[in-house]
Design a protein around this motif. Structure first.
Motif, PDB file in Angstrom:
ATOM      1  N   TYR A 151     -12.724  -5.820  -7.567  1.00 34.27           N
ATOM      2  CA  TYR A 151     -12.222  -4.526  -7.116  1.00 34.27           C
ATOM      3  C   TYR A 151     -10.708  -4.378  -7.294  1.00 34.27           C
ATOM      4  CZ  TYR A 151     -16.803  -4.571  -4.958  1.00 34.27           C
ATOM      5  OH  TYR A 151     -18.162  -4.654  -4.755  1.00 34.27           O
ATOM      6  N   LEU A 152     -10.058  -5.404  -7.830  1.00 38.45           N
ATOM      7  CA  LEU A 152      -8.619  -5.369  -8.030  1.00 38.45           C
ATOM      8  C   LEU A 152      -8.277  -4.813  -9.405  1.00 38.45           C
ATOM      9  CD1 LEU A 152      -7.664  -8.843  -6.511  1.00 38.45           C
ATOM     10  CD2 LEU A 152      -8.074  -6.657  -5.347  1.00 38.45           C
ATOM     11  N   VAL A 153      -7.163  -4.091  -9.494  1.00 32.40           N
ATOM     12  CA  VAL A 153      -6.761  -3.499 -10.770  1.00 32.40           C
ATOM     13  C   VAL A 153      -5.316  -3.862 -11.090  1.00 32.40           C
ATOM     14  CG1 VAL A 153      -8.346  -1.558 -10.450  1.00 32.40           C
ATOM     15  CG2 VAL A 153      -5.975  -1.315  -9.740  1.00 32.40           C
ATOM     16  N   ALA A 154      -5.047  -4.060 -12.381  1.00 30.89           N
ATOM     17  CA  ALA A 154      -3.682  -4.233 -12.892  1.00 30.89           C
ATOM     18  C   ALA A 154      -2.851  -5.202 -12.059  1.00 30.89           C
ATOM     19  CB  ALA A 154      -2.983  -2.873 -12.972  1.00 30.89           C
ATOM     20  N   GLY A 155      -3.444  -6.314 -11.691  1.00 31.01           N
ATOM     21  CA  GLY A 155      -2.765  -7.263 -10.813  1.00 31.01           C
ATOM     22  C   GLY A 155      -1.450  -7.774 -11.352  1.00 31.01           C
ATOM     23  N   ASP A 156      -1.309  -7.823 -12.670  1.00 32.70           N
ATOM     24  CA  ASP A 156      -0.057  -8.311 -13.256  1.00 32.70           C
ATOM     25  C   ASP A 156       1.114  -7.348 -13.036  1.00 32.70           C
ATOM     26  OD1 ASP A 156      -1.753  -6.771 -15.125  1.00 32.70           O
ATOM     27  OD2 ASP A 156      -0.016  -6.896 -16.446  1.00 32.70           O
ATOM     28  N   LEU A 157       0.809  -6.109 -12.649  1.00 27.59           N
ATOM     29  CA  LEU A 157       1.869  -5.140 -12.391  1.00 27.59           C
ATOM     30  C   LEU A 157       2.316  -5.140 -10.932  1.00 27.59           C
ATOM     31  CD1 LEU A 157       0.541  -1.997 -14.338  1.00 27.59           C
ATOM     32  CD2 LEU A 157       2.173  -3.736 -15.140  1.00 27.59           C
ATOM     33  N   ALA A 158       1.552  -5.783 -10.061  1.00 24.64           N
ATOM     34  CA  ALA A 158       1.778  -5.673  -8.619  1.00 24.64           C
ATOM     35  C   ALA A 158       3.013  -6.454  -8.166  1.00 24.64           C
ATOM     36  CB  ALA A 158       0.553  -6.170  -7.862  1.00 24.64           C
ATOM     37  N   GLU A 159       3.710  -5.876  -7.187  1.00 29.29           N
ATOM     38  CA  GLU A 159       4.786  -6.604  -6.540  1.00 29.29           C
ATOM     39  C   GLU A 159       4.188  -7.645  -5.584  1.00 29.29           C
ATOM     40  OE1 GLU A 159       7.112  -4.078  -4.010  1.00 29.29           O
ATOM     41  OE2 GLU A 159       5.468  -3.691  -2.632  1.00 29.29           O
ATOM     42  N   VAL A 160       5.008  -8.595  -5.189  1.00 30.59           N
ATOM     43  CA  VAL A 160       4.597  -9.569  -4.174  1.00 30.59           C
ATOM     44  C   VAL A 160       5.058  -9.032  -2.826  1.00 30.59           C
ATOM     45  CG1 VAL A 160       4.847 -11.920  -3.334  1.00 30.59           C
ATOM     46  CG2 VAL A 160       4.776 -11.475  -5.804  1.00 30.59           C
ATOM     47  N   ALA A 161       4.106  -8.739  -1.953  1.00 23.48           N
ATOM     48  CA  ALA A 161       4.458  -8.133  -0.670  1.00 23.48           C
ATOM     49  C   ALA A 161       3.440  -8.544   0.385  1.00 23.48           C
ATOM     50  CB  ALA A 161       4.497  -6.605  -0.800  1.00 23.48           C
ATOM     51  N   ASN A 162       3.881  -8.516   1.623  1.00 24.20           N
ATOM     52  CA  ASN A 162       3.005  -8.811   2.754  1.00 24.20           C
ATOM     53  C   ASN A 162       2.631  -7.495   3.445  1.00 24.20           C
ATOM     54  OD1 ASN A 162       1.609  -9.793   4.951  1.00 24.20           O
ATOM     55  ND2 ASN A 162       3.443 -10.479   6.040  1.00 24.20           N
ATOM     56  N   PHE A 163       1.408  -7.077   3.269  1.00 24.10           N
ATOM     57  CA  PHE A 163       0.945  -5.825   3.863  1.00 24.10           C
ATOM     58  C   PHE A 163       0.156  -6.063   5.151  1.00 24.10           C
ATOM     59  CE2 PHE A 163       1.220  -4.691  -0.713  1.00 24.10           C
ATOM     60  CZ  PHE A 163       2.098  -3.618  -0.613  1.00 24.10           C
ATOM     61  N   ASP A 164       0.114  -7.294   5.629  1.00 23.90           N
ATOM     62  CA  ASP A 164      -0.765  -7.611   6.770  1.00 23.90           C
ATOM     63  C   ASP A 164      -0.511  -6.724   7.995  1.00 23.90           C
ATOM     64  OD1 ASP A 164      -1.978  -9.497   5.232  1.00 23.90           O
ATOM     65  OD2 ASP A 164      -1.012 -11.231   6.172  1.00 23.90           O
ATOM     66  N   PRO A 165       0.739  -6.508   8.430  1.00 26.57           N
ATOM     67  CA  PRO A 165       0.941  -5.650   9.616  1.00 26.57           C
ATOM     68  C   PRO A 165       0.432  -4.227   9.390  1.00 26.57           C
ATOM     69  CG  PRO A 165       2.896  -6.964   9.180  1.00 26.57           C
ATOM     70  CD  PRO A 165       2.000  -7.120   7.986  1.00 26.57           C
ATOM     71  N   MET A 166       0.716  -3.666   8.209  1.00 25.18           N
ATOM     72  CA  MET A 166       0.269  -2.312   7.907  1.00 25.18           C
ATOM     73  C   MET A 166      -1.252  -2.248   7.805  1.00 25.18           C
ATOM     74  SD  MET A 166      -0.885  -0.153   5.347  1.00 25.18           S
ATOM     75  CE  MET A 166      -0.525  -1.122   3.884  1.00 25.18           C
ATOM     76  N   ILE A 167      -1.871  -3.265   7.190  1.00 23.88           N
ATOM     77  CA  ILE A 167      -3.330  -3.313   7.059  1.00 23.88           C
ATOM     78  C   ILE A 167      -3.969  -3.370   8.451  1.00 23.88           C
ATOM     79  CG2 ILE A 167      -5.280  -4.717   6.298  1.00 23.88           C
ATOM     80  CD1 ILE A 167      -4.068  -3.348   3.975  1.00 23.88           C
ATOM     81  N   ALA A 168      -3.360  -4.108   9.362  1.00 26.10           N
ATOM     82  CA  ALA A 168      -3.889  -4.189  10.725  1.00 26.10           C
ATOM     83  C   ALA A 168      -3.861  -2.818  11.392  1.00 26.10           C
ATOM     84  CB  ALA A 168      -3.082  -5.205  11.545  1.00 26.10           C
ATOM     85  N   ASP A 169      -2.771  -2.079  11.218  1.00 33.40           N
ATOM     86  CA  ASP A 169      -2.686  -0.726  11.779  1.00 33.40           C
ATOM     87  C   ASP A 169      -3.714   0.194  11.122  1.00 33.40           C
ATOM     88  OD1 ASP A 169      -0.620  -1.515  13.425  1.00 33.40           O
ATOM     89  OD2 ASP A 169       0.959  -0.746  12.121  1.00 33.40           O
ATOM     90  N   TRP A 170      -3.872   0.041   9.838  1.00 32.81           N
ATOM     91  CA  TRP A 170      -4.842   0.855   9.075  1.00 32.81           C
ATOM     92  C   TRP A 170      -6.261   0.604   9.572  1.00 32.81           C
ATOM     93  CZ3 TRP A 170      -8.234  -1.376   5.240  1.00 32.81           C
ATOM     94  CH2 TRP A 170      -8.950  -0.439   4.490  1.00 32.81           C
ATOM     95  N   LYS A 171      -6.599  -0.665   9.769  1.00 28.68           N
ATOM     96  CA  LYS A 171      -7.945  -1.018  10.240  1.00 28.68           C
ATOM     97  C   LYS A 171      -8.181  -0.545  11.671  1.00 28.68           C
ATOM     98  CE  LYS A 171      -9.384  -5.203   9.222  1.00 28.68           C
ATOM     99  NZ  LYS A 171      -9.357  -6.675   9.026  1.00 28.68           N
ATOM    100  N   ALA A 172      -7.125  -0.509  12.475  1.00 28.85           N
ATOM    101  CA  ALA A 172      -7.250  -0.114  13.876  1.00 28.85           C
ATOM    102  C   ALA A 172      -7.255   1.397  14.070  1.00 28.85           C
ATOM    103  CB  ALA A 172      -6.118  -0.730  14.697  1.00 28.85           C
ATOM    104  N   ALA A 173      -6.976   2.158  13.017  1.00 25.03           N
ATOM    105  CA  ALA A 173      -6.919   3.615  13.138  1.00 25.03           C
ATOM    106  C   ALA A 173      -8.284   4.160  13.566  1.00 25.03           C
ATOM    107  CB  ALA A 173      -6.496   4.242  11.818  1.00 25.03           C
ATOM    108  N   PRO A 174      -8.320   5.102  14.498  1.00 25.09           N
ATOM    109  CA  PRO A 174      -9.595   5.571  15.047  1.00 25.09           C
ATOM    110  C   PRO A 174     -10.387   6.482  14.119  1.00 25.09           C
ATOM    111  CG  PRO A 174      -7.774   6.764  16.048  1.00 25.09           C
ATOM    112  CD  PRO A 174      -7.166   5.675  15.209  1.00 25.09           C
ATOM    113  N   THR A 175      -9.716   7.102  13.136  1.00 26.87           N
ATOM    114  CA  THR A 175     -10.396   8.023  12.224  1.00 26.87           C
ATOM    115  C   THR A 175      -9.885   7.799  10.799  1.00 26.87           C
ATOM    116  OG1 THR A 175      -8.724   9.772  12.417  1.00 26.87           O
ATOM    117  CG2 THR A 175     -10.527   9.767  14.054  1.00 26.87           C
TER     118      THR A 175
END
Length: 233
Positions: A151-175
């Motif tokens: 399910y990943l695309v163009a991985g060689d173009l991606a920056e190196v970043a830590n999205f864990d805090p944002m992903i946690a907020d995204w998963k916790a969103a009620p809608t």
């Protein structure tokens, strides 16, 4: 990119915070920068991403109408072929694989535009968007007990970043709408950290376009929500 856009930038209306109405449409901005081809190409590459999101919503019958800035309404409905640079070799792949192929092709196109016109902001924006998209895809795959790699695309173009805090907020969103709000506030903050404020370079126009895209998207979401509420049951 040359820093001689004082009058072009000064003539743009001020942008409010995320969630406020956009002062102009993306199509109007493209017209505004039409005499500055490198900036127009870079801004157009960013606006194209929103056109593709609208296309997905139209084809999934999630919305009835769209407001493309780069593609035509017929292209959004698959009534006309997409531009040649977006046509990937999906072959007989599943709809999901075809969608991923389209986004891979899009990101590589946008990266090529950034290199051709010399837009550092667009290059960074592509790297960030690829990394963000892949982080979300990996989180969804893990939640379903699936291997994320397909399910990943163009991985060689991606920056190196830590999205864990944002992903946690995204998963916790009620809608779903609240989850989208988390993502676009993250994008808004990223733009603020990478714009070319008061340089009057083309990249200042490109960063303005990236912000305008988010304002236009949320204005469209708001209007679509009001329209749905107004429909008779």
């Amino acid at each position: 990119m040359a820093g001689d856009n004082y009058y072009l930038i000064s003539a743009l209306p001020a942008l409010g915070r995320l969630g406020t109405p956009p002062p102009m449409t993306p199509a109007a901005m493209l017209a505004h920068v039409s005499d500055r081809p490198p900036a127009r190409e870079a801004v157009e590459a960013i606006f194209l991403s929103d056109d593709l999101l609208q296309r997905s919503s139209i084809l999934a019958e999630q919305v009835d109408a769209a407001e493309p800035a780069v593609l035509t309404a017929a292209q959004l409905r698959d009534q006309q072929p997409l531009p040649e640079f977006l046509v990937g070799a999906a072959g007989g792949a599943s709809p999901r694989a075809s969608e991923d192929t389209l986004w891979e092709t899009y990101f590589r196109h946008a990266a090529a535009v950034a290199a051709r016109v010399g837009s550092e902001f667009l290059a960074l924006w592509v790297a960030h968007e690829v990394a963000l998209r892949n982080a979300l895809a990996a989180a969804r795959a893990r939640a379903l007990g699936l291997d994320a790699e397909p399910y990943l695309v163009a991985g060689d173009l991606a920056e190196v970043a830590n999205f864990d805090p944002m992903i946690a907020d995204w998963k916790a969103a009620p809608t779903p709408l609240a989850a989208a709000d988390v993502l676009d506030h993250h994008r808004w903050d990223w733009i603020s950290s990478h714009d070319a404020w008061f340089t009057f370079d083309d990249d200042e126009l490109v960063a303005y376009g990236a912000r305008l895209l988010l304002l236009a998207r949320w204005d469209r979401i708001s209007r679509q929500g009001i329209a749905r509420q107004a429909r008779p049951a």
